[in-house]
Write an enzyme that holds these catalytic residues in place. Structure first.
Site: not given
Ligand code: GLN
Length: 251
Positions: A47, A49, A79, A109, A143-144, A203, A205
């Site tokens: 998500g 963080s 993640c 991060r 994802i990021r 991920h 999931e």
């Molecule tokens: N880089 C994101 C963060 O700082 C994490 C991205 C993710 O959970 N898909 O929380």
């Protein structure tokens, strides 16, 4: 029957709940400290963080989360959840953010860049295949995503990913002795295990491959006990484990 808690403050907790359902395991959404008392293991989803940390702080969850990690019960961070579990995180927002900690590693991060640099790739995962069967590779949805730059000696690396040395060079803590031994460092770590803790930068999931979930469940098994009715459930469509369990799911 084992009960898996899924931290449900923000992010992809629904997708983890769906993956657990698929392998016949009971998932319970966790939003309050006392709910941790009735679960056998915990997934901290992906998500954002910083947002998740603010919500966890608001609900006074950090002390209970740390206690849970220290109790030796299995905890899996995906993640943002991986960032939560790291002992050290770099590249944080100004002012930093609270971490649960426990996983002996340094996480960057947003290592791979912004949301636009999100990607999917095939990851080599021989140790996962050894334990859970199926192909030697899995689909990694980043994802990021964060990456792990450094791990302690007690941490087992389950997957890594190639990056150009110049990108890594600007981010990784340098260890010249290691570089002399191994040549230029050009991979980052994206999946690890340390005792009761599992961390993935990607991920699982969001794919149809449930092997990471079954590996996680296996971490909670008492030696000799075979609680994995889920192992047979997860493989029932593909008893030989030869299919490609990497199709994206959107449930
Ligand atoms: N880089 C994101 C963060 O700082 C994490 C991205 C993710 O959970 N898909 O929380």
């Amino acid at each position: 029957m084992t009960t898996v808690g899924v931290l449900a403050l923000q992010g992809s907790f629904n997708e983890h709940m769906a993956a657990l359902r698929k392998i016949g395991v009971k998932g319970v959404e966790v939003r309050k400290p006392e709910q941790l008392e009735s679960v056998d293991s915990l997934i901290i989803p992906g998500g954002e963080s910083t947002t998740m940390a603010k919500l966890a702080h608001y609900h006074n969850l950090f002390p209970a989360l740390r206690e849970f990690v220290n109790s030796g019960k299995p905890v899996w961070g995906t993640c943002a959840g991986l960032i939560f579990l790291a002992n050290k995180a770099v590249g944080l927002k100004t002012g930093g953010q609270e971490l649960v900690g426990g996983l002996n590693c340094t996480v960057h991060r947003n290592f791979f860049g912004s949301q636009l640099q999100s990607f999917e790739t095939e990851l080599s995962v021989p140790k996962l295949a050894e334990q859970e069967g199926g192909p030697d590779a899995c689909r990694g949805v980043f994802i990021r995503a964060p990456a792990i730059l450094e791990v302690g000696p007690d941490v087992e690396i389950l997957a890594d990913y190639p990056v150009t040395s110049d990108k890594l060079g600007s981010m990784a803590p340098r260890d010249e002795d290691k570089e002399n031994e191994m040549g230029p460092l050009d991979r980052v770590i994206v999946a690890v295990r340390q005792g009761n803790l599992l961390g993935t930068a990607f991920h699982p999931e969001l794919t149809a491959d449930t092997r990471w979930h079954s590996l996680f469940l296996r971490m909670g098994e008492v030696k000799g006990e075979r609680s994995l009715q889920c192992a047979s459930a997860s493989n029932s469509d593909d008893p030989e484990g030869k299919g490609t369990p990497d199709l994206p799911i959107f449930e």
